[in-house]
Structures are given as structure tokens and as C-alpha cells.
Motif scaffolding. Structure first.
Motif, PDB file in Angstrom:
ATOM      1  N   GLN A 271       0.824  -1.385  -0.007  1.00 12.43           N
ATOM      2  CA  GLN A 271      -0.328   0.172   0.220  1.00 12.43           C
ATOM      3  C   GLN A 271       1.185   1.317   0.501  1.00 12.43           C
ATOM      4  O   GLN A 271       2.212   1.072   0.487  1.00 12.43           O
ATOM      5  CB  GLN A 271      -1.127  -0.231   1.111  1.00 12.43           C
ATOM      6  CG  GLN A 271      -1.712  -0.903   1.915  1.00 12.43           C
ATOM      7  CD  GLN A 271      -3.328  -1.000   0.692  1.00 12.43           C
ATOM      8  OE1 GLN A 271      -3.891  -0.215   1.244  1.00 12.43           O
ATOM      9  NE2 GLN A 271      -3.808  -1.952  -0.542  1.00 12.43           N
ATOM     10  N   CYS A 273       0.941   5.047   0.680  1.00 13.33           N
ATOM     11  CA  CYS A 273      -0.491   6.083   1.701  1.00 13.33           C
ATOM     12  C   CYS A 273       0.178   7.628   1.867  1.00 13.33           C
ATOM     13  O   CYS A 273       0.957   7.578   1.958  1.00 13.33           O
ATOM     14  CB  CYS A 273       0.065   5.471   3.395  1.00 13.33           C
ATOM     15  SG  CYS A 273      -0.860   3.745   3.560  1.00 13.33           S
ATOM     16  N   CYS A 282      -4.524   5.610   1.970  1.00 16.04           N
ATOM     17  CA  CYS A 282      -4.003   4.086   1.136  1.00 16.04           C
ATOM     18  C   CYS A 282      -4.061   3.602   0.050  1.00 16.04           C
ATOM     19  O   CYS A 282      -5.471   2.866  -0.283  1.00 16.04           O
ATOM     20  CB  CYS A 282      -3.805   3.211   2.102  1.00 16.04           C
ATOM     21  SG  CYS A 282      -2.676   3.832   4.029  1.00 16.04           S
ATOM     22  N   ASN A 284      -3.293   1.064  -3.068  1.00 15.68           N
ATOM     23  CA  ASN A 284      -2.938   0.279  -3.832  1.00 15.68           C
ATOM     24  C   ASN A 284      -1.909   0.256  -4.379  1.00 15.68           C
ATOM     25  O   ASN A 284      -1.306   1.558  -5.958  1.00 15.68           O
ATOM     26  CB  ASN A 284      -3.782  -1.756  -4.777  1.00 15.68           C
ATOM     27  CG  ASN A 284      -2.395  -2.751  -4.957  1.00 15.68           C
ATOM     28  OD1 ASN A 284      -1.903  -2.250  -5.866  1.00 15.68           O
ATOM     29  ND2 ASN A 284      -3.310  -4.479  -4.545  1.00 15.68           N
ATOM     30  N   ALA A 316      -7.920   1.797   2.930  1.00 17.14           N
ATOM     31  CA  ALA A 316      -7.345   1.334   2.368  1.00 17.14           C
ATOM     32  C   ALA A 316      -7.797   0.520   0.741  1.00 17.14           C
ATOM     33  O   ALA A 316      -9.046   0.339   1.154  1.00 17.14           O
ATOM     34  CB  ALA A 316      -6.603  -0.249   3.367  1.00 17.14           C
ATOM     35  N   ARG A 318      -7.422  -2.991  -0.606  1.00 19.12           N
ATOM     36  CA  ARG A 318      -7.530  -4.458  -0.236  1.00 19.12           C
ATOM     37  C   ARG A 318      -8.533  -4.842  -1.117  1.00 19.12           C
ATOM     38  O   ARG A 318      -9.636  -4.630  -0.595  1.00 19.12           O
ATOM     39  CB  ARG A 318      -7.009  -4.159   0.995  1.00 19.12           C
ATOM     40  CG  ARG A 318      -6.294  -3.757   1.820  1.00 19.12           C
ATOM     41  CD  ARG A 318      -6.039  -3.878   3.013  1.00 19.12           C
ATOM     42  NE  ARG A 318      -4.714  -3.672   4.347  1.00 19.12           N
ATOM     43  CZ  ARG A 318      -3.694  -3.719   3.713  1.00 19.12           C
ATOM     44  NH1 ARG A 318      -2.785  -4.214   3.518  1.00 19.12           N
ATOM     45  NH2 ARG A 318      -3.447  -2.618   4.765  1.00 19.12           N
TER      46      ARG A 318
END
Length: 446
Positions: A271, A273, A282, A284, A316, A318
Motif C-alpha cells: 500500500q 499511503c 492508502c 494499492n 485501504a 485491499r
């Protein structure tokens, strides 16, 4: 002196020039360049038609080029088959039978130029696609590990098609081989045990082959094609055993390797950020260069959250969901939806989705109507939905219950928006603290 010079000039003029090599003569004229151009046009048209889905993402570009083998391999096989039946169409088979060169040499002199031009056409498309991606790429790097195996598979398809064209005495052999090849590749079952042997199998999302997989695929495809060619045209057919052994070795490695032939993309586990905001933002690592755009798009949300406590540590990006201390950021992949050619298509929609994921109660059980109004008010305050007005208009035209629900929602939104700044911070802090523990009773009323 004059006599010697005249004799030398006469001998020089009488010396015949060396005949061009058969491969050169076949390669620079006739069908082979046309075959390469046809494959280049077919693959290029496919890449242009899907440019929105890959341009700006190195991984998607490599994956789309590899998936294009589903069409490129049948085209290559059909081209080889058509060229393989050339002598039959010209009715020069008997004449070629009297040539000094052995059958294998004649076959290779005819087939190899088509295979080379086919590979050149594919590589030109690959180069153009990567050049088109380069200005818009916002992270990652070019992925070329699939290129050797894919190129070898195309050349093998030409050789196999060429042999079929010499064996099958029909003008329809080439188109039928192309159609059959496309149908066979399209119908391949991904879960089958022999799926690793399919050179056009779709790439495993988020993974790339290990270093030896392209070598094994090259041995499998080219070894099988050469074995069939030698078995058909070589004087000593036992020589076909050597490439056949290489093909079987490559096939065994691919099948036995299974999932071990693929390794996770390290970029997907990283990640990038921006910790200057609360929560931190954040994305990828594959799209690390898009982080400034995402930060700008969410600036309105983070500005309204200044001083609020109980927030997740970060947003994030994800694929498998956020961790305990995170909120899910709208996923940027696959490109072509929220991210096109390195740019966020609709920052307002993106901000709304991010705010909804931050304020939504996630895995908590179904909330009461009071909590539902609070969730809607928080989402509308942080980043109103671009389509909220249209939904409200539809609800306003509904029955009495729908209109009453709309009035209550509008009242809750207005109450939260009308609070003074300090009171709103306290209210939002209590809301996010209750959200973290799925405590409906802790959600303050509006």
C-alpha cells in the motif's frame, strides 16, 4: 597489360551471382508478410476495442495481450494451414518432388517465414500496446514474462497448421482449422487437470508465472510442433523423438507444478499511503501514482472529519477487504471503471463511495430505523450521493409510508448539517465509536 585487364573484366562479368537463400526469398515476398500483417491487424483491433480496460495499467496490458492468444493462435494456425496447401493449389507437387532439397528442408523453407512474420506481427502489437500504456501508467512496471511462451506458441501453431495444410487436401482446411482451434480454446475448462498446458489460458488475477514457466511452455508447444513436423517430413523419423521428449518434459513440469507455477504479484500486497489526512489514505502500489488524485477527491470528506475521534486508522485499497482498524477504499481495479487512462473518471462519485464505506456499519446486524437515519445523515453530510436527488424525487412520489420515510431522512440530514462545529464533532465521534463496536444503543439520536 591491356590483354590481361580485358581477360579479367570478361571473367568477372561471366561469374554468376550467388542465388538468394530460399528462406530470404520466401520471407520478403508472397504470403508470409501478409500473414504477419493479418495477425497484427486482428490483435491490434482487439486491443484498440478494449483500450479503456488496459491502457494505463501495466498488469492489465500484459494480461490483455496474453488473453488475445485466444484469437491469435487460431489465426496463426489457419495461416500456416493455408500456406501449407500452396503447392497443391498451384498443382506443383510433382515438380517439387523432383527437387534436390529433401522434403524437410522444403517444408521448413516454406513454414518458417510464416512463423517468423506471425511472431513479428504479435511483437509489434505488444510494443505498441506498451507504448500506449506508458504515458498513463501510475505505478507498477511492464510485465514481459509471458512474451517468450506466447510468441513460441504462435510459431508452434503455424508449424502445426502447415503440416495439416499439407496433409488435408481441401481448400476449407484452413478456415475449418481456425474455427476448430478457436472453439477448442474457448471451451477449455479452467478447472481441468490439463489446463496448465493451454497456452491461451487466462492469467491468474494478481499472480505472475515463475521464471521457468515460459521456458516449459516453449518446450511444450514448440517441441510438439517440431515433433509432428519431423514425423511428417524427415527422412529419419526417429529424430522426432528428441523434440517429443522436450515437449513431454515441459508438459510434465507444467502439470506437476500446478499452483506453484504462479506467484503473487508483490505490488498487490503493498500500500502507498498519504498520512497527512485523518484517516490516512492508502492505495494499492499498482496505482501509487493515483494517490494525489484520490487525496484531492477525498479532501472534502477528510476536511469534514477534522477533530472527529474514533475513526478508522486509514482507508485501504485491499481486494480481500479491510483489516480491523481500516475502512475499505473503493477499489481502483480493474481499470476502465473508476480509473481510465490514469485518471479518476468521477471524483464526486468516488468520494461518495469512500464516505459510504467509512460511515456504513459493515458487518453489523441489521440496524433499527433510528440508526438507519443516522447512517444516511452521516453519508449525506460527508459526501452526498450524486444521484441522491433523483432517489428522493422517486420516494416523494411514492405512497404515504415512502413520503414519511423521506421526511424523516431529510430532517435527520438537516439536523446534522445544522449543528455547530463543536457539537457535530462530538456527535460524529460518538457515532464512529458506536460503529466500531456495532453498538446500536451507542449511536446518538438526531
Amino acid at each position: 597489360m591491356t590483354t590481361t585487364t580485358g581477360t579479367t573484366d570478361t571473367l568477372t562479368a561471366a561469374t554468376p551471382k550467388a542465388a538468394p537463400h530460399p528462406l530470404r526469398a520466401e520471407a520478403v515476398r508472397g504470403f508470409p508478410p501478409l500473414a504477419g500483417a493479418a495477425l497484427m491487424v486482428a490483435c491490434g483491433a482487439m486491443m484498440i476495442a478494449t483500450a479503456r480496460e488496459w491502457q494505463g495499467d501495466w498488469a492489465e496490458t500484459a494480461g490483455q495481450l496474453h488473453d488475445g492468444l485466444l484469437m491469435a493462435l487460431p489465426v496463426a494456425a489457419a495461416a500456416g494451414c493455408w500456406h501449407g496447401g500452396r503447392e497443391r493449389r498451384r498443382r506443383t507437387e510433382e515438380l517439387w518432388g523432383t527437387a534436390v532439397r529433401p522434403p524437410l528442408a522444403r517444408l521448413l523453407a516454406s513454414a518458417v517465414p510464416v512463423a517468423l512474420w506471425t511472431a513479428v506481427g504479435y511483437l509489434l502489437v505488444l510494443a505498441a500496446a506498451n507504448v500506449a500504456t506508458w504515458p498513463y501508467a501510475r505505478g507498477d512496471h511492464p510485465h514481459l514474462i509471458l512474451v517468450p511462451g506466447d510468441t513460441a506458441a504462435l510459431m508452434a501453431a503455424v508449424l502445426l497448421g502447415h503440416v495439416v495444410g499439407r496433409i488435408v487436401p481441401s481448400l476449407l482446411a484452413a478456415p475449418l482449422l481456425g474455427v476448430a482451434g478457436f472453439a477448442g480454446l474457448a471451451a477449455a475448462v479452467p478447472e481441468a487437470d490439463v489446463q496448465p498446458l493451454d497456452p491461451a489460458s487466462f492469467t491468474v488475477h494478481g499472480s505472475w508465472p515463475v521464471w521457468w514457466q515460459p521456458l516449459a511452455m516453449t518446450a511444450w508447444t514448440l517441441g510438439l510442433a517440431l515433433a509432428l513436423t519431423l514425423a511428417y517430413a524427415a527422412r529419419r523419423r526417429a529424430t522426432a523423438l528428441l523434440p517429443l521428449a522436450a515437449a513431454l518434459t515441459g508438459a510434465a513440469l507444467l502439470v506437476q507444478g500446478g499452483d506453484a507455477t504462479w506467484q503473487p504479484d508483490p505490488f498487490l500486497r503493498r500500500q502507498v499511503c498519504d498520512t497527512s489526512t485523518t484517516p490516512a489514505i492508502c492505495v494499492n502500489a499498482r496505482y501509487g501514482g493515483v494517490l494525489p488524485q484520490v487525496t484531492t477527491a477525498l479532501s472534502g470528506v477528510t476536511g469534514r472529519l477534522k477533530g472527529v475521534k474514533g475513526l478508522p486508522v486509514r482507508w485501504a485499497d485491499r481486494e480481500h477487504g479491510p483489516r480491523a482498524d481500516e475502512a475499505q477504499l473503493p477499489i481502483l481495479a480493474p481499470v476502465g471503471w473508476s480509473l481510465v487512462r490514469g485518471r479518476l473518471v468521477d471524483p464526486h462519485q468516488y468520494a461518495y463511495e469512500a464516505a459510504a464505506m467509512l460511515s456504513d456499519r459493515g458487518q453489523c446486524e441489521r440496524a433499527s430505523e433510528r440508526v438507519t437515519f443516522a447512517v444516511d445523515a452521516v453519508q449525506s453530510y460527508l459526501a452526498p450521493s450524486p444521484g441522491r436527488g433523483a432517489f428522493d424525487a422517486i420516494e416523494a412520489k411514492g405512497d404515504a409510508a415512502a413520503r414519511a420515510h423521506l421526511r424523516a431522512s431529510l430532517a435527520a440530514r438537516a439536523k446534522l448539517a445544522g449543528m455547530d462545529e463543536e457539537r457535530r464533532k462530538v456527535w460524529l465521534s460518538a457515532y464512529f465509536a458506536a460503529r466500531a463496536t456495532c453498538d446500536d444503543e451507542g449511536v446518538p439520536s438526531l
